[in-house]
Design an enzyme around this catalytic site. Structure first.
Site, PDB file in Angstrom:
ATOM      1  N   GLY A   1      -3.501  -0.756   4.481  1.00 37.24           N
ATOM      2  CA  GLY A   1      -2.676  -1.842   3.948  1.00 37.24           C
ATOM      3  C   GLY A   1      -1.215  -1.468   4.017  1.00 37.24           C
ATOM      4  O   GLY A   1      -0.856  -0.395   4.509  1.00 37.24           O
TER       5      GLY A   1
ATOM      6  N   GLY B   1       6.044   1.839   3.101  1.00 36.17           N
ATOM      7  CA  GLY B   1       5.467   2.084   4.423  1.00 36.17           C
ATOM      8  C   GLY B   1       4.003   1.685   4.520  1.00 36.17           C
ATOM      9  O   GLY B   1       3.366   1.319   3.534  1.00 36.17           O
TER      10      GLY B   1
ATOM     11  N   LYS C   1       0.646   7.803   4.122  1.00 37.25           N
ATOM     12  CA  LYS C   1       1.683   6.756   4.052  1.00 37.25           C
ATOM     13  C   LYS C   1       2.745   7.092   5.091  1.00 37.25           C
ATOM     14  O   LYS C   1       3.393   8.141   4.985  1.00 37.25           O
ATOM     15  CB  LYS C   1       2.286   6.667   2.654  1.00 37.25           C
ATOM     16  CG  LYS C   1       3.399   5.628   2.528  1.00 37.25           C
ATOM     17  CD  LYS C   1       3.744   5.284   1.086  1.00 37.25           C
ATOM     18  CE  LYS C   1       2.798   4.234   0.537  1.00 37.25           C
ATOM     19  NZ  LYS C   1       3.269   3.638  -0.745  1.00 37.25           N
TER      20      LYS C   1
ATOM     21  N   ASP D   1       8.735   1.723 -11.048  1.00 34.07           N
ATOM     22  CA  ASP D   1       8.096   0.603 -10.334  1.00 34.07           C
ATOM     23  C   ASP D   1       6.630   0.491 -10.728  1.00 34.07           C
ATOM     24  O   ASP D   1       5.751   0.371  -9.871  1.00 34.07           O
ATOM     25  CB  ASP D   1       8.250   0.792  -8.816  1.00 34.07           C
ATOM     26  CG  ASP D   1       7.946  -0.510  -8.071  1.00 34.07           C
ATOM     27  OD1 ASP D   1       7.873  -0.483  -6.829  1.00 34.07           O
ATOM     28  OD2 ASP D   1       7.747  -1.541  -8.747  1.00 34.07           O
TER      29      ASP D   1
ATOM     30  N   VAL E   1       0.029   2.276   5.119  1.00 37.04           N
ATOM     31  CA  VAL E   1      -0.922   3.305   4.671  1.00 37.04           C
ATOM     32  C   VAL E   1      -2.181   3.272   5.541  1.00 37.04           C
ATOM     33  O   VAL E   1      -2.742   2.199   5.787  1.00 37.04           O
ATOM     34  CB  VAL E   1      -1.305   3.082   3.197  1.00 37.04           C
ATOM     35  CG1 VAL E   1      -2.290   4.151   2.740  1.00 37.04           C
ATOM     36  CG2 VAL E   1      -0.057   3.104   2.321  1.00 37.04           C
TER      37      VAL E   1
HETATM   38  N1  LIG Z   1      -3.823   6.555  -1.858  1.00 36.41           N
HETATM   39  C1  LIG Z   1      -4.357   5.362  -1.406  1.00 36.41           C
HETATM   40  N2  LIG Z   1      -5.693   5.235  -1.279  1.00 36.41           N
HETATM   41  C2  LIG Z   1      -6.225   4.055  -0.867  1.00 36.41           C
HETATM   42  C3  LIG Z   1      -5.455   2.968  -0.578  1.00 36.41           C
HETATM   43  N3  LIG Z   1      -4.105   3.093  -0.697  1.00 36.41           N
HETATM   44  C4  LIG Z   1      -3.531   4.265  -1.093  1.00 36.41           C
HETATM   45  C5  LIG Z   1      -2.149   4.036  -1.086  1.00 36.41           C
HETATM   46  C6  LIG Z   1      -1.069   4.974  -1.349  1.00 36.41           C
HETATM   47  C7  LIG Z   1      -0.204   4.815  -2.434  1.00 36.41           C
HETATM   48  C8  LIG Z   1       0.850   5.704  -2.630  1.00 36.41           C
HETATM   49  C9  LIG Z   1       1.042   6.727  -1.736  1.00 36.41           C
HETATM   50  O1  LIG Z   1       2.110   7.590  -1.849  1.00 36.41           O
HETATM   51  C10 LIG Z   1       2.341   8.319  -2.996  1.00 36.41           C
HETATM   52  C11 LIG Z   1       1.300   8.663  -3.868  1.00 36.41           C
HETATM   53  C12 LIG Z   1       1.612   9.437  -4.961  1.00 36.41           C
HETATM   54  C13 LIG Z   1       2.918   9.857  -5.195  1.00 36.41           C
HETATM   55  C14 LIG Z   1       3.921   9.471  -4.327  1.00 36.41           C
HETATM   56  C15 LIG Z   1       3.638   8.693  -3.220  1.00 36.41           C
HETATM   57  C16 LIG Z   1       0.183   6.903  -0.663  1.00 36.41           C
HETATM   58  C17 LIG Z   1      -0.880   6.020  -0.469  1.00 36.41           C
HETATM   59  N4  LIG Z   1      -1.918   2.762  -0.689  1.00 36.41           N
HETATM   60  C18 LIG Z   1      -3.099   2.217  -0.453  1.00 36.41           C
HETATM   61  C19 LIG Z   1      -3.302   0.835   0.062  1.00 36.41           C
HETATM   62  C20 LIG Z   1      -3.345  -0.210  -1.029  1.00 36.41           C
HETATM   63  C21 LIG Z   1      -2.088  -0.820  -0.446  1.00 36.41           C
HETATM   64  O2  LIG Z   1      -2.339  -2.098   0.069  1.00 36.41           O
HETATM   65  C22 LIG Z   1      -2.055   0.213   0.623  1.00 36.41           C
END
Ligand SMILES: Nc1nccn2c1c(-c1ccc(Oc3ccccc3)cc1)nc2[C@H]1C[C@H](O)C1
Length: 273
Positions: free
Chosen positions: A17, A22, A42, A136, A24
């Protein structure tokens, strides 16, 4: 940098998504000890880290994020210093809480929502204890690693509070999520632990409306007029228990000093459940 990951250690799979900052993807990280870990990758937007200064700042942030380990925070495993930069994190197989609420809609039981609320408060209390702001917090930035485990993500460009002060004046042109913002954030671009608490109240409202958009259709100016001049608040969600509505309204106190701390919120949500 303790958390550098080589691009050769990563296998990037399907797109999950479009997250904040950015795209993912699902992926696999072939760790140096030979263990293969399912991850989320990401891929940061180019413009985010264009200038060297911003890039250096970001690399410092990543060091801070990597050091934060808590059961209710998405774990940051590391970064790939490629172009574009990639953040390698814990995978949340059920995706974002917002998508889950939309998909499951009213099949999400009220006690699951209560459990998610306690976990979000617990993760935020941990950030609060480290005097780190999220800035956020919203259902789109909460992720589910199981039907009973919510974790906060994207504490991405969090800013440590300047020593001795308790609020951060936002400067960079980062887009501000108006409907989630406290009045002082909209008026003075001030962000503090108390504005994170306000955003937690909005996040609760999103959860108990099963993913409705707060102040839908209103501009930042109209929202500020309602919440600041007229003292208006979002309508209590019919599915929300009295105690949750009460908590939301305390998180939305006009005076930041009157809002509860996350450490207090955790006690209320865990002792009652
Ligand atoms: N970790 C994930 N697992 C499954 C689906 N995901 C993840 C992240 C996601 C969120 C944040 C991220 O970066 C971070 C995390 C922690 C601290 C700082 C940045 C990376 C992936 N984003 C998604 C999808 C849901 C959105 O539509 C894109």
């Amino acid at each position: 940098l303790t958390c550098l990951i080589k691009e050769s250690e990563l296998k990037i799979g399907t797109q999950l998504g479009d997250g904040s900052f950015g795209i993912v993807h699902k992926g696999e990280w072939n760790r140096s000890d030979g263990v293969i870990i399912p991850v989320a990758v990401k891929v940061l937007k180019e413009d985010l880290v264009q200038h060297q200064a911003v890039y250096d700042d970001f690399v410092r942030e990543v060091e801070a994020m990597h050091s934060l380990q808590h059961p209710c925070l998405i774990r940051l495993h590391g970064v790939v210093l490629s172009h574009p930069l990639m953040m390698v994190t814990e995978l949340a197989p059920l995706g974002s809480l917002l998508d889950y609420l939309h998909k499951e809609c009213s099949h999400t039981s009220i006690c699951s929502l209560w459990q998610f609320a306690s976990e979000i408060a617990s993760g935020m209390a941990f950030l609060e204890s480290r005097r780190l702001l999220h800035r956020d917090l919203a259902c789109r930035n909460v992720f589910l690693t199981s039907k009973t485990q919510a974790k906060i993500g994207d504490f991405g460009l969090l800013r440590p509070l300047p020593p001795g002060s308790d609020c951060y004046i936002m400067t960079e042109q980062r887009r501000v999520p108006f409907p989630w913002c406290a009045p002082e954030s909209l008026k003075l671009r001030q962000f503090s632990l108390a504005t994170d608490v306000w955003m937690f109240g909005i996040t609760l409202w999103e959860m108990y409306t099963f993913g409705e958009e707060p102040w839908a259709g209103l501009s930042g100016h109209e929202i500020l007029n309602k919440i600041d001049k007229k003292g208006e608040r979002l309508i209590d969600p019919p599915a929300a228990p009295e105690i949750i509505c009460n908590l939301m309204h305390r998180c939305w106190a006009a005076n930041p000093a009157d809002r509860p701390r996350f450490s207090q919120i955790v006690i209320e949500l865990t002792s009652q459940s």
